[in-house]
Enzyme design. Structure first.
Site, PDB file in Angstrom:
ATOM      1  N   SER A 263       0.670  -1.018   0.037  1.00  0.00           N
ATOM      2  CA  SER A 263       0.121   0.011   0.048  1.00  0.00           C
ATOM      3  C   SER A 263       0.801   1.203   0.175  1.00  0.00           C
ATOM      4  CB  SER A 263      -1.028   0.041   1.238  1.00  0.00           C
ATOM      5  OG  SER A 263      -2.017   0.886   0.924  1.00  0.00           O
ATOM      6  N   GLU A 385      -9.026  -5.455  -4.637  1.00  0.00           N
ATOM      7  CA  GLU A 385      -8.279  -4.401  -4.113  1.00  0.00           C
ATOM      8  C   GLU A 385      -9.182  -3.049  -3.587  1.00  0.00           C
ATOM      9  OE1 GLU A 385      -5.333  -3.452  -3.410  1.00  0.00           O
ATOM     10  OE2 GLU A 385      -4.015  -4.899  -4.200  1.00  0.00           O
TER      11      GLU A 385
END
Length: 561
Positions: A263, A385
């Site tokens: 991330s 996602e």
């Protein structure tokens, strides 16, 4: 092959070792002793190693500075353990309720959840002192080093000469550039896996970097007042340079450094790869970029200046120089309140184009291959996602279009219209990869912010890399982290022990050799040509086309916004 007793890793066993027997490393500016020895994992932990001066006073919003003072005193980091000031957007609380409801098969009342979080105005009030982590401090630029016992013992041979060093894995944490710390993850499972083949194993380094207003303010006004954009990136860079200078003292090989992050950590790694537009060679040989995240459309000059103005208003000052002179607690409170009150569905902080460290949009730098072509790459993303990040209130065309306006604030009207009508049209008959408005928003966030970024990375380097898809349900953003750091614990539905151990073997093998393939395990294909990935899911492991092999990814890399 040595078999790991995962049950034994459930117990974190720190052997009582006489302090004099714990290894000491002379860093020049201080002598740092291991804080303890883990008798289960057979590794030493060097905790809270300072890699920069405290970024206080004139060093606030400025370049990190290597430690200046020289001391022969032996320290072990005990009593430090600071984490950088933390914050979180309030709308994440609503999203958390949404994810919990949907994954449990329950209905979700967005209005009720939103009102519970926002109507009482808790998101625009100062944080109660009791809610603040006592470890939060601006003086947080520390790192931890985990070193297998055999690596320490083999630093030098019987003649006093250095032995070949162990491979090194440096980790940058996630947290949307506003939260997280070096202590978030326990690397004991990775270290154990690295010793399965009877080798000495790998060294693991966890790094703190500045967050929120302390690390990611940017913009022309901020710079004109002496602020340094992307201070968090400079922190990371200084830590990587620290590894290059000092890791041999722990038994590591500076030419075999892999940087891993998920991330925000993966996005940071992308920025480290494209840093200075290839003008400076990166201080690492390999990267593992997991769901590398940044939102390129959310950083406009107006937004950057508005964030600074809002921050100064919360502090009741009119300039950055005045902010530098304030007590630390005032800045911690303002940082928390600024992030908490951001509009629903919007990102807050992250890397910004600054003309120096980030000379241009990273997607454009990757398109122009302004990177060191020799860097070896392993990427991964999850199959779903955007599920927890696409706003739960996207239920029709109107709310989808409003979300496009939020996510692509830096884009012009033509790009936004093309997004809604052509790239992600409201067609739910099965001919597009979504069946609802929220899935439509999910795909938009996924491709703009993470999955397409993995494709750009692979296309920028000379040597074909490798890619993995994590498809264990719910396969949402960050759900693979528990597998990467599996140490025998965990019983959630998103953790599959077999998949977790496979992922760890692949990661460790890549750190050691630049190739994630282990004899006897499913083969990870090279990512080139038609772009295939190894998909790890509940129903098996198989090679599949990458989700990034689309015209939409091509568009997002080339369009100006």
């Amino acid at each position: 092959m040595q078999i790991i007793n995962w049950a034994s890793l459930l117990l974190v066993t720190w052997e009582t070792v006489v302090a004099a027997e714990l290894p000491i490393v002379d860093l020049g500016y201080q002598r740092h002793q291991a804080i303890g020895f883990n008798s289960t994992g057979r590794y030493y932990q060097f905790s809270n190693v300072r890699y920069a001066e405290p970024p206080l006073g004139p060093l606030r919003f400025s370049l990190p500075v290597s430690p200046r003072n020289r001391s022969h005193e032996v320290v072990n980091g005990k009593g430090l353990g600071n984490i950088c000031p933390q914050s979180q957007a309030c709308w994440f609380n609503v999203q958390g309720d949404f994810v919990s409801a949907v994954t449990a098969g329950s209905t979700f009342n967005f209005t009720a959840a939103y009102d519970q979080v926002y109507q009482q105005d808790e998101c625009t009030k100062p944080r109660p002192v009791a809610d603040q982590n006592p470890l939060e401090s601006e003086d947080c630029l520390f790192l931890d080093v985990y070193v297998p016992e055999k690596v320490i013992s083999k630093r030098r041979d019987g003649n006093g000469k250095s032995n070949p060093g162990a491979p090194v894995l440096v980790y940058f944490q996630d947290g949307a550039y506003v939260s997280g710390s070096k202590s978030d993850q326990n690397p004991s499972g990775l270290i154990a896996t690295s010793r399965e083949d009877g080798s000495t194993g790998i060294i693991y380094v966890g790094v703190n970097y500045r967050l929120g207003v302390f690390g990611w303010l940017s913009g022309q006004k901020f710079q004109s007042e002496g602020g340094l954009p992307n201070a968090g990136l400079y922190d990371e860079r200084l830590a990587l340079e620290w590894v290059q200078r000092h890791i041999t003292k722990f038994g590591g090989d500076p030419s075999r450094v892999t940087v891993m992050g998920v991330s925000a950590g993966g996005g940071s790694i992308t920025m480290q790869l494209t840093a200075y537009g290839r003008a400076i060679r990166p201080p690492f040989a390999q990267i593992i970029a997991q769901s590398p995240a940044w939102e390129p459309g959310t950083k406009t000059p107006a937004i950057e200046d508005d964030l600074l103005d809002s921050f100064l208003t919360l502090l009741n000052v009119s300039s950055l120089e005045e902010a530098r002179r304030l007590p630390s607690q005032a800045l911690l409170d303002a940082n928390y309140e600024l992030v908490a009150s951001r509009p629903y569905g919007s990102g807050v902080f992250g890397p910004a184009i600054d003309g120096s460290f980030v000379p241009d949009s990273p997607k454009r730098l990757l398109l122009e291959r302004k990177v060191d072509p020799s860097v070896r790459i392993l990427t991964s993303y999850t199959a779903n996602e955007g599920f927890m990040l696409a706003p739960a209130n996207v239920t029709d065309d109107a709310t989808f279009n409003r979300y496009v306006d939020v996510l692509l604030r830096g884009a012009n009207a033509s790009v936004r219209a093309h997004t809604s009508r052509v790239l992600y049209p409201p067609i739910f008959n099965g001919s597009w990869p979504y069946h609802s408005q929220h899935e439509r928003a999910n795909l938009l966030w996924s491709e703009v912010s993470t999955t397409c970024n993995t494709r750009y990375l692979h296309q920028a380097v000379a040597t074909p890399g490798y890619a993995i898809e994590y498809a264990v349900k719910p396969a949402m953003h960050l759900s693979d982290t528990s597998s990467v750091f599996y140490n025998g614990q965990g019983s959630s539905s998103s953790l599959n022990a077999t998949i977790a151990q496979l992922m760890q073997r692949q990661i460790v093998q890549f750190v050691k050799t630049g190739n994630p393939n282990v004899k006897g395990d499913p083969h990870v294909p090279l990512y080139h040509g038609q772009a295939h990935v190894l998909s790890l899911g509940d129903n098996g492991v198989r090679v599949e086309p990458a989700l990034t092999n689309t015209d939409r990814c091509t568009y997002w890399q080339q369009v100006e916004f």
